[in-house]
Design an enzyme around this catalytic site. Structure first.
Site, PDB file in Angstrom:
ATOM      1  CE  LYS A   1      83.241  97.322 -16.767  1.00 53.77           C
ATOM      2  NZ  LYS A   1      83.403  95.873 -16.856  1.00 53.77           N
TER       3      LYS A   1
ATOM      4  N   PRO B   1      74.916  96.880 -24.799  1.00 56.02           N
ATOM      5  CG  PRO B   1      75.734  95.157 -26.117  1.00 56.02           C
ATOM      6  CD  PRO B   1      76.039  96.544 -25.675  1.00 56.02           C
ATOM      7  CB  VAL B   2      71.218  94.776 -20.715  1.00 55.41           C
ATOM      8  CG1 VAL B   2      70.894  94.447 -19.275  1.00 55.41           C
ATOM      9  CG2 VAL B   2      70.653  96.139 -21.099  1.00 55.41           C
ATOM     10  CB  ALA B   3      73.482  91.083 -18.469  1.00 55.65           C
ATOM     11  CB  ALA B   4      77.249  93.108 -22.416  1.00 48.67           C
TER      12      ALA B   4
ATOM     13  N   GLY C   1      79.787  97.362 -18.344  1.00 46.97           N
ATOM     14  CA  GLY C   1      79.519  98.408 -17.341  1.00 46.97           C
ATOM     15  C   GLY C   1      78.447  99.402 -17.746  1.00 46.97           C
TER      16      GLY C   1
ATOM     17  CB  SER D   1      78.517 100.623 -13.646  1.00 45.74           C
ATOM     18  OG  SER D   1      78.305  99.319 -13.161  1.00 45.74           O
ATOM     19  CB  SER D   2      78.391 103.882 -17.790  1.00 49.51           C
ATOM     20  OG  SER D   2      78.491 105.100 -18.467  1.00 49.51           O
TER      21      SER D   2
ATOM     22  CG  ASP E   1      82.301  97.400 -12.650  1.00 50.44           C
ATOM     23  OD1 ASP E   1      83.229  97.084 -11.882  1.00 50.44           O
ATOM     24  OD2 ASP E   1      81.901  96.667 -13.576  1.00 50.44           O
TER      25      ASP E   1
END
Ligand code: C5P
Length: 288
Positions: A11, A95-98, A101, A104-105, A137
């Site tokens: 998202k 990407p992680v920590a971007a 979400g 969360s997805s 999220d």
């Protein structure tokens, strides 16, 4: 059915307003979530033992118990009796920590997938209740909608039915940002303990005022993220100089988003970015 493959989209927050800090430490938000075509892939396979196995191509997500999917599995196993378990293959592209979400997805789509694979027949309201315990999220991804307003700490979802179709250029700075650390740097006013129903009623009465509208691209977390990583300001200025009329950070960042009505416009911007800064990771995606 013994296995199931699912796409797990990211998202962007087209709008993110922080209304204040709540007594429980969370921040009260008014945000507009928008689902995009950048997707991870999840494969769920039923296994005869009641446990979760996880394989992932991302080096930072290899330890099962630290993955958000494990949290979803734990909550689901407490809510329903599962005699069998599941082997999850997670192929990360988000990407992680971007601020997109991705985790969360993954958690939401794991719940949706388990509901189908195990014929659990859990109603949406139960999935939403599990989702909000996993993260703020996560509920957005349970709802079958392209776009939604997120109220409360982001977990109270109001789907938007007539969402537009956009093109996006996403630019990924070469570092991640931890959501909690960004929120810790905010200096938001303290809120009193209003009940959610009162807050939501107030939100709708606000919307009826003619001068209140959601200005796409607003992100109240940007100042805090840019205090941690000042180069974010330069990156936004750079993309604006290349002609983007709406460029902003998504969520707690650091992903920078340029919003376009036309694909050709987005392609032109991506080409310019790649020509001038070939080391910068950027891509095009669209509404999903
Ligand atoms: O809900 P989630 O676990 O994803 O949030 C991560 C952290 O971000 C929280 O622990 C909290 O510090 C912060 N947060 C917040 N207000 C929100 C959402 C998250 O302060 N609305």
């Amino acid at each position: 059915m013994n296995s199931l493959a699912l796409k797990s989209p990211a998202k962007v927050n087209l709008y993110l307003e922080v209304l204040g800090k709540r007594p429980d430490g969370y921040h009260e938000l008014r945000t507009l979530f928008h689902r995009i075509s950048l997707c991870d892939e999840l494969i769920l396979r039923r296994i005869p033992e009641s446990k979760l196995l996880l394989e992932c191509n991302h080096p930072k997500l290899k330890r099962v118990q630290e993955n958000i999917i494990y949290k979803a599995w734990k909550l689901l196993s407490q809510a329903v009796h599962l005699t069998d378990g599941v082997r999850v293959t997670l192929r990360k592209k988000i990407p992680v920590a971007a601020g997109l979400g991705g985790g969360s997805s993954n958690a939401a789509h794991f719940l949706l997938g388990m509901n189908r694979l195990f014929n659990l027949e859990l109603p949406r309201v139960t999935l939403l209740r599990l989702a909000e315990q996993i993260g703020s999220d996560v509920p957005f991804f349970i709802e079958d909608t392209r776009e939604a307003l997120g109220l409360g700490r982001g977990e109270f979802i109001i789907p938007v039915s007539a969402a537009k179709n956009y093109w996006f250029v996403l630019v990924f700075p070469p570092f991640g940002l931890a959501t909690r650390e960004v929120y810790e740097r905010l200096h938001a006013p303290k809120l009193t303990g209003l009940k959610p129903t009162v807050r939501i009623a107030r939100y709708f009465s606000d919307c009826e005022k003619p001068n209140v509208s959601l200005k796409l691209g607003r992100n109240d977390l940007f100042k805090a993220s840019a205090a941690m990583r000042p180069e974010l300001k330069d990156l936004i200025a750079f993309i604006r100089q290349l002609g983007s009329k709406r460029v902003f950070m998504s969520g707690s960042g650091p992903t920078i988003v340029s919003l376009h009505a036309q694909k050709s416009e987005a392609k032109r911007l991506l080409k310019s970015i790649q020509r001038i800064k070939p080391d910068l990771h950027a891509l095009i995606c669209k509404s999903y």
